[in-house]
Structures are given as structure tokens and as C-alpha cells.
Design an enzyme around this catalytic site. Structure first.
Site, mmCIF file in Angstrom:
data_model
loop_
_atom_site.group_PDB
_atom_site.id
_atom_site.type_symbol
_atom_site.label_atom_id
_atom_site.label_comp_id
_atom_site.label_asym_id
_atom_site.label_seq_id
_atom_site.Cartn_x
_atom_site.Cartn_y
_atom_site.Cartn_z
ATOM 1 N N GLU A 1 27.568 128.219 7.861
ATOM 2 C CA GLU A 1 28.519 127.113 6.992
ATOM 3 C C GLU A 1 28.172 127.274 5.617
ATOM 4 O OE1 GLU A 1 27.536 123.525 10.271
ATOM 5 O OE2 GLU A 1 25.958 124.065 8.879
ATOM 6 N N ASP B 1 35.326 116.230 17.601
ATOM 7 C CA ASP B 1 34.243 115.532 16.992
ATOM 8 C C ASP B 1 34.097 114.210 17.175
ATOM 9 O OD1 ASP B 1 33.895 118.151 15.788
ATOM 10 O OD2 ASP B 1 35.240 117.560 14.005
#
Length: 247
Positions: free
Chosen positions: A8, A128
Site C-alpha cells: 500500500e 468492502d
């Protein structure tokens, strides 16, 4: 089951976040390009890369993302701020093996279905989940979709996979996550990749025996060194190997 070592990026650095809080990033002092190459050398077949700056609408990491795609020596599954047809086609043209789409799927499902047909095995649907609903805009906005309804809306769409994250129990309650992910994997016709579940190698073993789980993202645990990538790859590979019967 495939393991996706996961990186990330924020402001050109490798980070991990707590439940997507962009202002509370933990910074890892490693070289992103060299880290990606090391994962490939260890035996990873894919990696996953999320650009948190792109989630906020900034292209500050785009050069670094391109460099990782060019030099990683394994296909890159790219996520973060990919919300237009132009974004999708740009990154596929730049060599991304797959692109992950969430917000755009909630906003314009017909366009996403079209893109999935145009780019077979290159579009991943992000689901999500927070408190029973699908979140968009980098986990900031609650949609009107339950995860089951969201998956059903794309039942005949040729996605490469569906990437499921349980935000509500992210890295805290693995049992709850496994319950949610197992249920959605059973509900989905498309193979599911689990995100945020792996804290130790035993978690990979448990995931491998859930029906329709095709893979798992492993990021924070690699950087914290609670999971060794080579061991994780071996466990994932061995999980479904035939076992000799006792005579």
C-alpha cells in the site's frame, strides 16, 4: 489458493492503515520497487498494489506505480481510485495485470459490466463491507447495497475475482471475518479473494478449505514479519494436494 503479497502506497512510501484511516498510516522504511522484486524472487505469482493517494484523487504515486508494474517481474493487481473508463484503460495499457473496481461499480454498473467483457480476466470487483453494507469512496461512503445484493447485481459479469474486505472487523476479529467471507464466497459464482484476514500462516490454512476462496491478500503481516512469504506460499500450495490413504 493464490497468495497476493500486498503493498500500500502513500506519498511514495509503503504504509499500512488501520481500517482505512489515511491520516494514521504506519510507515515501513523499505524500497517499494525492491520489495516487489523480492516477492517475485521468493516465488509469488502475483502481487497486489493499492495507491492511497489515488483514492484521494491525487496522482502523486503514478510514476512509482508504473515503475513497480514494469520491474516487479510478476503481474500486479492494482487498486485505488480507479473510477472511470479512462482510469481502467490507462492502467491496463500501462501493464497492470488486473485493476480493482469498487466505487465505479456502485455508480455505473453497466459500464463496469461492459469493461469486464472488454477486458476478460482483468477486472476485479471490490466488495468492502461495513455493518452489513458495501462501502465506496475509499471506505468513506455507505452505499445502499448489501454485499449479497451487490454481488447478485453482477452475477453474470466475467470478473477475474471478487475481492472481499470486512472493514468492521479488519485485523481484529478473524472469526467474524471468516464467517462473512465464507458466506459471500458461497453466495458468489465468481471466485473470492479475501482481504485483511491473514495475521499468521494458520489463517491461510483455514482460508484454503473454504469453498470458492481463490486467494488472499497478505500485506500487514508480511511487513510486521508475523508471516513469512515463502512459508505462506508453501502452505497455500500444499493445502489441496492429495494425501496418501493409509492401507
Amino acid at each position: 489458493m493464490r497468495i497476493y503479497p500486498t503493498m500500500e502506497l502513500q506519498n511514495g512510501r509503503c504504509v499500512t492503515l488501520d481500517k482505512g484511516r489515511l491520516d494514521e498510516a504506519m510507515i515501513w522504511h523499505v524500497d517499494p520497487v525492491e520489495t516487489a522484486r523480492r516477492w517475485a524472487a521468493t516465488g509469488a505469482e502475483w502481487m497486489h498494489l493499492t495507491d492511497f493517494d489515488a483514492v484521494e484523487g491525487r496522482d502523486t504515486n503514478s510514476g512509482l506505480v508504473e515503475e513497480i508494474i514494469r520491474s516487479a517481474e510478476i503481474p500486479v493487481q492494482l487498486a485505488g481510485g480507479i473510477r472511470t473508463r479512462e482510469n481502467v484503460e490507462y492502467w491496463i495499457d500501462k501493464g497492470a495485470g488486473r485493476v480493482v473496481i469498487g466505487t465505479m461499480a456502485a455508480r455505473d454498473p453497466n459500464l463496469v459490466k461492459e469493461l469486464a467483457k472488454l477486458h476478460p480476466d482483468q477486472i476485479v470487483l471490490a466488495v468492502d463491507v461495513w455493518r452489513g453494507y458495501v462501502m465506496t469512496e475509499g471506505w468513506r461512503t455507505q452505499s445502499a447495497f448489501t454485499p449479497e445484493a451487490f454481488i447478485d447485481a453482477f452475477a453474470d459479469t466475467p470478473f477475474a475475482s471478487i475481492l472481499v474486505t470486512d472493514i468492521d472487523s479488519d485485523m481484529e476479529d478473524v472469526e467474524a471475518q471468516l464467517g462473512l467471507i465464507s458466506g459471500l464466497a458461497q453466495h458468489s459464482r465468481t471466485p473470492v479473494v479475501a482481504s485483511g484476514v491473514v495475521r499468521k500462516v494458520d489463517d491461510i490454512s483455514r482460508l484454503a478449505y473454504i469453498h470458492n476462496i481463490a486467494g488472499a491478500l497478505v500485506g500487514r503481516a508480511l511487513f510486521r514479519k508475523t508471516v513469512d512469504l515463502e512459508e505462506a506460499l508453501n502452505v497455500a500450495t500444499a493445502a489441496h494436494e492429495p494425501v496418501a490413504q493409509f492401507q
